[in-house]
Design an enzyme around this catalytic site. Structure first.
Site, PDB file in Angstrom:
ATOM      1  N   LYS A  26      25.774 -26.050   9.414  1.00 57.76           N
ATOM      2  CA  LYS A  26      25.294 -24.970   8.538  1.00 57.76           C
ATOM      3  C   LYS A  26      23.985 -25.382   7.841  1.00 57.76           C
ATOM      4  CE  LYS A  26      28.770 -22.579   9.914  1.00 57.76           C
ATOM      5  NZ  LYS A  26      30.136 -22.631   9.461  1.00 57.76           N
TER       6      LYS A  26
HETATM    7  C1  PLP Z   1      31.635 -22.336   9.611  1.00 57.44           C
HETATM    8  C2  PLP Z   1      32.345 -21.057   9.345  1.00 57.44           C
HETATM    9  C3  PLP Z   1      33.534 -20.980   8.587  1.00 57.44           C
HETATM   10  C4  PLP Z   1      34.345 -22.176   8.185  1.00 57.44           C
HETATM   11  O1  PLP Z   1      33.692 -23.159   7.539  1.00 57.44           O
HETATM   12  P1  PLP Z   1      34.278 -24.661   7.516  1.00 57.44           P
HETATM   13  O2  PLP Z   1      33.412 -25.291   6.472  1.00 57.44           O
HETATM   14  O3  PLP Z   1      34.071 -25.235   8.875  1.00 57.44           O
HETATM   15  O4  PLP Z   1      35.709 -24.603   7.123  1.00 57.44           O
HETATM   16  C5  PLP Z   1      34.045 -19.725   8.292  1.00 57.44           C
HETATM   17  N1  PLP Z   1      33.464 -18.602   8.739  1.00 57.44           N
HETATM   18  C6  PLP Z   1      32.352 -18.642   9.502  1.00 57.44           C
HETATM   19  C7  PLP Z   1      31.765 -17.350   9.962  1.00 57.44           C
HETATM   20  C8  PLP Z   1      31.771 -19.856   9.845  1.00 57.44           C
HETATM   21  O5  PLP Z   1      30.686 -19.876  10.625  1.00 57.44           O
END
Ligand code: PLP
Length: 395
Positions: free
Chosen positions: A195
């Site tokens: 991210k």
């Molecule tokens: C990455 C992501 C999550 C979950 O995040 P984590 O930090 O990996 O638990 C939830 N929703 C979306 C759309 C994502 O891309």
């Protein structure tokens, strides 16, 4: 055109280019090391520092840091009061966690379809899915482009629903001139390494509502209310667990990393925009490859660069294009398999065929590499490889 690598030819590049990758510099490392040498490893001063800086960056009054983006979604669903029998509307085209959080609290997921050009949740489908049991809408800003927030908020107001925005892709995005983070009841973010900014694992929920923020702070700490402890001055060991909460706390050294990463968000976003513009320029003249529509009233944070293949113009399917690009050492990916297609949801009774747009899109989407430390040569490699593969498989 040279031979495809999948047929024994020379790949466009020697090493695999991943679809996403973190950017951690010496300043980040120093910030973490400093905390490791200090008194506090878990809940210490860096938690509040990070929460305040994050809230300020996204324009919200409160930010609550938790241990993952999934924990952020779960905390938001708890604060929204979702319980067994309640229905929550979720787009079919997203990561499983956007829906799983509803199940954690025993709620029912009502999957709805998306817009064919942006792959964001379709407000008309949301409206059609509402029943007397609907309590909330989870909207996902797919790839980083904000969803139709005004339309969704209007539907929510008319039906007395909460809106939770899964902004995992959208840190730094804006909608009609306002930053994503305070435009719905709660916005959740992920701090996973792919991210925009990372704390290893981590998540944040931003909101303007003090009661929701307080409820999530209790939830991340076992459901323990600290007010009692403060009131009972004569018995300083006393506390009460009022709700079934979790240990969803983020550590102090992770928050130090988050703070240091947050300072680089703007340059990160600018680079992502540049990469997206280079891809768009190249693919505007390639009819076989269609980037998603970007709407003029919002600005994507470009977590992902997704294209839809024009399969009628190609002699092979998406899987074969994917394999050919992988052989060229381009780390393409697919985001996402429609969530109700997963065995867990199939066993709950969801049947294929109810989300025709998302399901058809799934057969032709491809995610190209997108991360801020990509060099111009990396970007050229991706464009060259896509052109090479498309040329070889053109009808
Ligand atoms: C990455 C992501 C999550 C979950 O995040 P984590 O930090 O990996 O638990 C939830 N929703 C979306 C759309 C994502 O891309």
């Amino acid at each position: 055109m040279p031979n495809l690598a999948i047929k024994g030819g020379r790949p466009v590049r020697g090493e695999l280019l991943p679809y996403g990758r973190q950017m951690v510099d010496d300043g980040d490392i120093d910030a973490v090391v400093e905390v490791l040498r200090s008194e506090w490893l878990t809940t210490g001063p860096n938690i509040e520092n990070f929460e305040n800086a994050f809230a300020q960056r996204v324009g919200a009054k409160y930010a609550v840091a938790v241990s993952s983006g999934t924990a952020a979604l779960h905390s938001a669903i708890f604060a929204a009061g979702i319980k067994p029998g309640d229905e929550v509307v979720v787009p079919a085209m997203t990561f499983a966690a956007s829906a799983n959080c509803v199940r954690y609290q025993g709620g029912t997921v009502v999957f709805v379809d998306v817009n064919p050009h942006t792959l964001n949740i379709d407000p008309a489908c949301v409206e059609a899915a509402i029943t007397s049991r609907t309590r909330a809408i989870i909207t996902v800003d797919y790839t980083g482009q904000p969803s139709d927030l005004d339309e969704i908020n209007t539907i929510a107001e008319q039906n007395n629903l909460m809106v939770i925005e899964d902004g995992s892709h959208a840190l730094g995005a804006s909608y009609r001139g306002r930053t994503v983070g305070y435009l719905t009841d709660m916005t959740t973010f992920s701090l996973h390494p792919v991210k925009h900014i990372t704390t290893g694992e981590g998540g944040v929920i931003s909101t303007d509502d003090p009661e929701l923020a307080n409820s999530m702070m209790i939830f991340r700490n076992h459901g323990i209310t600290s007010e009692h402890r403060q009131r009972e001055t004569g018995r300083s060991w006393f506390y009460e667990m009022e709700h079934l909460g979790y240990n969803y706390r983020l550590t102090d050294f992770q928050c130090a990393l988050g703070n240091s990463q947050l300072k680089k968000l703007d340059s990160n976003l600018a680079r992502r925009q540049k990469i997206a513009a280079m891809y768009q320029n190249a693919f505007n003249v390639l009819r076989e490859v269609e980037p998603l529509n970007m709407l003029p009233d919002r600005m994507s944070a470009w977590h992902l660069f997704v294209v839809q293949l024009n399969l009628e113009l190609l002699s092979v399917n998406r899987t074969q294009i994917y394999q050919a690009l992988r052989a060229e050492n381009i780390g393409v990916n697919v985001h996402y398999i429609p969530v109700p297609w997963h065995p867990y949801y199939r066993k709950l009774g969801y049947k294929k065929g109810q989300w025709p747009i998302a399901e058809a899109a799934y057969e032709r989407i491809l995610t190209l590499p997108m991360f801020p430390s990509m060099s111009d040569e990396d970007i050229d490699d991706v464009i060259l490889a896509v052109e090479k593969v498309v040329d070889a498989y053109r009808n």
